[in-house]
Design an enzyme around this catalytic site. Sequence first.
Site, short mmCIF file in Angstrom:
data_model
loop_
_atom_site.label_atom_id
_atom_site.label_comp_id
_atom_site.label_asym_id
_atom_site.label_seq_id
_atom_site.Cartn_x
_atom_site.Cartn_y
_atom_site.Cartn_z
N ASN A 152 0.70 -1.30 0.13
CA ASN A 152 0.00 0.06 -0.05
C ASN A 152 0.87 1.08 -0.16
OD1 ASN A 152 -1.93 2.02 0.33
ND2 ASN A 152 -2.94 1.10 2.18
N SER A 187 -2.12 5.39 0.37
CA SER A 187 -3.06 6.07 1.33
C SER A 187 -2.92 7.52 1.38
CB SER A 187 -3.06 5.37 2.53
OG SER A 187 -3.55 6.46 3.70
N ASN A 234 -3.20 9.45 3.71
CA ASN A 234 -3.41 9.91 5.26
C ASN A 234 -2.05 9.59 5.90
OD1 ASN A 234 -5.91 10.40 4.88
ND2 ASN A 234 -6.62 8.26 5.08
#
Length: 345
Positions: free
Chosen positions: A175, A178, A180
């Site tokens: 990942n 994201s 964030n």
Amino acid sequence: MFSSLYPLARASLFKMDAEDAHHLTLRMLGAAGRTGLACALSPRVPDAPRTVMGLSFRNPVGLAAGLDKDGAAIDGFAALGFGFIEVGTVTPRAQPGNPRPRMFRLPEADAIINRMGFNNSGVDQFVKNVQAARYRGVLGLNIGKNADTPIERAADDYLYCLERVYPFASYVTINISSPNTKNLRQLQGAGELDALLAALKDKQRRLADLHGKLVPLALKIAPDLDDEQVKEIAATLLRHDIEGVIATNTTLSREAVKGLPHADEAGGLSGRPVFDASNAVIRKLRAELGDAVPIIGVGGIFSGEDARAKLAAGAALVQLYTGFIYRGPALVAECVKAIARGEAR
């Protein structure tokens, strides 16, 4: 029975703070999975088997990462009929994530904004939870970097997590998309991605020799990419023989939710507003990748027809997140049946 009860449950859950409702649902699903109650109450989902990334899937509809970050309710989710489960994102060390409130519903748009920030209990607890699960279907384990790890050292976190989760994963998701975690999306840049994937593929080869099995790697990317960025990512996937790509994560765009309550909250927007952007990325990837790298389509699936649209765009499998929160377990069976009907024509 879960399907018929969910509208009532949702009415109560949606009166709660979004994150509190999330945690309550996880606890309930975890308990239902441990006791076998979930299997007894769940709708029957037909089989629609296929082989992707060398793995055998019961059906092409999976749970997206983010709903069960610590892998604490794997058996409960599996009982709802998903063809595969993905849990995480997990980081090397436990971290609290961003300050609350950090999850917001936008029901007028069938959407959610979150800025969770990879809150999780760390990879050691994550592995214990995965080992405790009875589920033996396809299980994706999604890995990321700690917030306080400098972006220049991000590869260290991914390599550490890959080594820890490798023996227990059907596939591992990297990942890097994201919004964030500060600067994380920089890893989608051509040079940064090339270096990261080279290191991960080298580690994968060594772990395959050690454990006697090759666990596929999938890269999760953002919807907020221009055509040139998608081309560069596709070329890098091909160059490093990455086994899969997940398109897409949440978007930073607010075009579709302007003026709605919470629309100006920071974080990633998921749900119906990301559907078209996700499909556009899938189509671009398919044009660049051909059949060499399978795509898992995620973003804005709220119906069986939405799932079929993802496959028509070029995905081999799909995942549910926000649609599952709004629609409940009935959406899983609806998507599987719609895909099976489409393939039978």
